[in-house]
Design an enzyme around this catalytic site. Structure first.
Site, PDB file in Angstrom:
ATOM      1  N   ALA A 255       0.787  -1.231   0.000  1.00 35.10           N
ATOM      2  CA  ALA A 255       0.000   0.000   0.000  1.00 35.10           C
ATOM      3  C   ALA A 255       0.820   1.283   0.000  1.00 35.10           C
ATOM      4  CB  ALA A 255      -0.906   0.003   1.228  1.00 35.10           C
ATOM      5  N   ALA A 256       2.069   1.216   0.447  1.00 35.19           N
ATOM      6  CA  ALA A 256       2.827   2.452   0.659  1.00 35.19           C
ATOM      7  C   ALA A 256       3.258   3.082  -0.662  1.00 35.19           C
ATOM      8  CB  ALA A 256       4.056   2.153   1.506  1.00 35.19           C
ATOM      9  N   PRO A 257       3.210   4.413  -0.783  1.00 37.34           N
ATOM     10  CA  PRO A 257       2.919   5.411   0.261  1.00 37.34           C
ATOM     11  C   PRO A 257       1.444   5.758   0.451  1.00 37.34           C
ATOM     12  CG  PRO A 257       3.629   6.499  -1.734  1.00 37.34           C
ATOM     13  CD  PRO A 257       3.659   5.027  -2.028  1.00 37.34           C
ATOM     14  N   GLY A 258       0.549   4.976  -0.128  1.00 36.91           N
ATOM     15  CA  GLY A 258      -0.862   5.170   0.210  1.00 36.91           C
ATOM     16  C   GLY A 258      -1.666   5.906  -0.849  1.00 36.91           C
ATOM     17  N   ASP A 277       2.071  -2.974   4.081  1.00 34.85           N
ATOM     18  CA  ASP A 277       3.284  -2.864   3.256  1.00 34.85           C
ATOM     19  C   ASP A 277       4.454  -3.416   4.064  1.00 34.85           C
ATOM     20  OD1 ASP A 277       4.022  -1.119   0.540  1.00 34.85           O
ATOM     21  OD2 ASP A 277       5.739  -1.460   1.863  1.00 34.85           O
ATOM     22  N   ASP A 303       4.389  -8.720   5.478  1.00 39.97           N
ATOM     23  CA  ASP A 303       4.849  -9.308   4.221  1.00 39.97           C
ATOM     24  C   ASP A 303       3.641  -9.919   3.505  1.00 39.97           C
ATOM     25  OD1 ASP A 303       5.918 -10.916   2.208  1.00 39.97           O
ATOM     26  OD2 ASP A 303       7.722 -11.384   3.367  1.00 39.97           O
ATOM     27  N   CYS A 375       3.004  -1.123 -12.154  1.00 40.38           N
ATOM     28  CA  CYS A 375       3.380  -0.016 -13.054  1.00 40.38           C
ATOM     29  C   CYS A 375       4.503  -0.522 -13.963  1.00 40.38           C
ATOM     30  CB  CYS A 375       3.771   1.232 -12.272  1.00 40.38           C
ATOM     31  SG  CYS A 375       5.079   0.965 -11.072  1.00 40.38           S
TER      32      CYS A 375
HETATM   33  C1  LIG Z   1       4.107  -0.051  -6.405  1.00 38.59           C
HETATM   34  S1  LIG Z   1       4.530   0.204  -4.752  1.00 38.59           S
HETATM   35  C2  LIG Z   1       2.968   0.505  -4.029  1.00 38.59           C
HETATM   36  C3  LIG Z   1       2.368   1.860  -4.303  1.00 38.59           C
HETATM   37  C4  LIG Z   1       1.103   2.099  -3.503  1.00 38.59           C
HETATM   38  N1  LIG Z   1       0.120   1.056  -3.704  1.00 38.59           N
HETATM   39  C5  LIG Z   1       0.470   3.427  -3.800  1.00 38.59           C
HETATM   40  O1  LIG Z   1      -0.483   3.501  -4.571  1.00 38.59           O
HETATM   41  O2  LIG Z   1       0.911   4.440  -3.236  1.00 38.59           O
HETATM   42  C6  LIG Z   1       4.896  -1.429  -4.228  1.00 38.59           C
HETATM   43  C7  LIG Z   1       5.039  -1.579  -2.749  1.00 38.59           C
HETATM   44  O3  LIG Z   1       5.215  -2.969  -2.475  1.00 38.59           O
HETATM   45  C8  LIG Z   1       5.918  -3.059  -1.245  1.00 38.59           C
HETATM   46  N2  LIG Z   1       6.367  -4.477  -1.099  1.00 38.59           N
HETATM   47  C9  LIG Z   1       7.413  -5.077  -1.709  1.00 38.59           C
HETATM   48  N3  LIG Z   1       7.481  -6.374  -1.345  1.00 38.59           N
HETATM   49  C10 LIG Z   1       6.454  -6.592  -0.493  1.00 38.59           C
HETATM   50  C11 LIG Z   1       5.989  -7.733   0.219  1.00 38.59           C
HETATM   51  N4  LIG Z   1       6.602  -8.923   0.127  1.00 38.59           N
HETATM   52  N5  LIG Z   1       4.912  -7.592   1.007  1.00 38.59           N
HETATM   53  C12 LIG Z   1       4.283  -6.386   1.133  1.00 38.59           C
HETATM   54  N6  LIG Z   1       4.680  -5.278   0.486  1.00 38.59           N
HETATM   55  C13 LIG Z   1       5.742  -5.381  -0.326  1.00 38.59           C
HETATM   56  C14 LIG Z   1       6.978  -2.008  -1.379  1.00 38.59           C
HETATM   57  O4  LIG Z   1       7.475  -1.630  -0.106  1.00 38.59           O
HETATM   58  C15 LIG Z   1       6.225  -0.885  -2.099  1.00 38.59           C
HETATM   59  O5  LIG Z   1       5.772   0.076  -1.180  1.00 38.59           O
END
Ligand SMILES: C[S@@+](CC[C@H](N)C(=O)[O-])C[C@H]1O[C@@H](n2cnc3c(N)ncnc32)[C@H](O)[C@@H]1O
Length: 429
Positions: A255-258, A277, A303, A375
């Site tokens: 979800a990060a940064p949201g 996240d 995770d 993306c």
């Molecule tokens: C594309 S970004 C998300 C962007 C976010 N959904 C937004 O709209 O602002 C992908 C995210 O996946 C997280 N991530 C990577 N591996 C992960 C895992 N095994 N479990 C949970 N989160 C994970 C990363 O920390 C990163 O924040």
């Protein structure tokens, strides 16, 4: 008051941290920006992102002018020279100022003895600039991309690859998402006009507005009050495709940064959202974004491969999985991706994505909806990933996005349009 820092040396340090230590510009720049005045923040960004965008060209210029590249501890001065060349070629900074400031960067970087060398290379570049730029433009076989990535894009898009790499090499447009809890996009564009900010609506995305010239968020009407969020048009498609409703239990995974957590809540403010996240630092930004928009979600670090650790038997009506990916659809926003990613990363990402998908599927209720988004513009992370998932899970059905042969909707980056993105919607039978 005279600046007590040298901006070019700060930019050279940032570039060195990316290219030598593998850090991303978006993690390096905010810290370095704290050292400079508000006026210089944008220039720091322009220099660093600009150099990343045209890196092979600048490397080639240097190779034509220096017999031996600077190595080891002197490598940062190689980047300082690139910054000089970038300013002379791509900015309107007067040449004398660009040269003087860049050469003085050697003093801030504690090697004043290199001033002569840097000055000499940049002056020679200036003398031969027209000819070198012409030659570089004629020799564009790499299209400012690493070979492996260009080959993958060409294979996946035999007709369109040229438009894609051209769009990747542009500066990105700035898109806003209007918070529908406050205003419609039509109403907000009127506020922008009053503030003399030129913008246009997008007929396909109800809350999206494109600014004709990017600007600082500080001048956007009501940004602090949460009237608007910076989010690319394509990214806005995810929450819309999820179609969240009030009272539903919704999981926003990765979800990060949201950006999408807050969008889900703007569409369905009374839904019960759990945002997860793996990255503790980035999780803080989810909380900040929720706070700015006065929205509420449960936010946890976790995770995606281990949902039993944070979901404890819960099941969700809808799941948005914005999976970790190659980010090859957002190269124009993050040109450092071209030099940070390696070919072998792609297979590892595909494995991680499928592990998360498989782990999370049992947590979706019967008749529930899962939106898988990336993306990325690479088929292995997208349509092929979902095709393999549908083959593994007999109870998963594609819902209105693409065909069984090529599941999902693939968007490629467009010069003034949205980023490259992929979404597939699945339901559980
Ligand atoms: C594309 S970004 C998300 C962007 C976010 N959904 C937004 O709209 O602002 C992908 C995210 O996946 C997280 N991530 C990577 N591996 C992960 C895992 N095994 N479990 C949970 N989160 C994970 C990363 O920390 C990163 O924040």
């Amino acid at each position: 008051m005279k600046n007590i820092y040298n901006l070019r040396s700060i930019a050279a340090t940032a570039i060195s941290q990316v290219l030598e230590q593998g850090q991303s510009l978006s993690s390096v720049i905010p810290e370095l920006q704290q050292k400079v005045s508000d006026k210089d923040k944008a220039l720091l960004q322009e220099l660093c992102f600009g150099v990343m965008r045209v890196l092979p060209q600048l490397e080639w210029f240097i190779s034509q002018l220096m017999a031996k590249p600077l190595k080891g501890k002197q490598r940062v001065f190689h980047y300082l020279i690139m910054i000089g060349m970038y300013q002379l070629t791509y900015t309107r900074i007067p040449a004398h100022a660009a040269l003087a400031e860049t050469v003085n960067g050697a003093i801030s970087l504690k090697r004043p003895q290199l001033k002569g060398l840097i000055n000499g290379v940049l002056r020679q570049f200036q003398r031969q600039q027209q000819e070198l730029v012409e030659q570089a433009n004629n020799n564009v076989s790499h299209h400012l991309h690493p070979k492996w990535l260009l080959a993958r894009i060409q294979k996946a898009y035999p007709q369109d690859w040229k438009n894609i790499v051209d769009a990747n090499n542009q500066k990105p447009p700035m898109w806003l998402r209007v918070n529908q809890l406050h205003y419609s996009a039509n109403q907000y564009i009127a506020l922008l006009q009053e503030a003399n900010i030129a913008a246009e609506l997008d007929k396909n995305y109800p809350n999206a507005i494109r600014l004709l010239t990017p600007c600082s968020v500080n001048i956007l009407p009501g940004f602090d009050k949460g009237w608007v969020t910076i989010q690319d048009r394509s990214a806005q498609g995810c929450a819309e495709l999820l179609m969240p409703r009030d009272e539903e239990k919704i999981l926003d995974l990765c979800a990060a940064p949201g950006g999408k957590t807050t969008h889900v809540l703007e569409i369905a403010p009374n839904s019960k959202v759990l945002a997860i996240d793996i990255d503790e630092q980035r999780i803080k930004r989810v909380k900040e974004n929720l706070q700015r928009l006065s929205l509420h979600a449960v936010v946890k670090t976790g995770d995606g491969r281990l949902p039993h650790e944070w979901a404890a038997g819960e099941q969700f009506d809808r799941i948005l999985l914005d999976a970790p990916c190659s980010a090859t659809g957002v190269i124009r926003r993050h040109p450092d991706i071209k030099w940070l990613r390696r070919n072998e990363d792609i297979d590892q990402l595909v494995t991680l994505q499928s592990e998360i998908l498989d782990a999370i599927w049992p947590y979706l209720k019967k008749n529930g909806t899962l939106v898988y988004a990336t993306c990325s513009i690479l088929p292995n992370e997208n349509s092929e990933q979902i095709k393999a998932f549908l083959e593994r899970h007999a109870d998963a059905e594609l819902s209105g996005t693409g065909t069984l042969e090529t599941p999902g909707i693939q968007i490629t980056p467009e010069t003034i349009g949205g980023d490259g993105f992929f979404y597939a919607r699945l339901t559980k039978q």
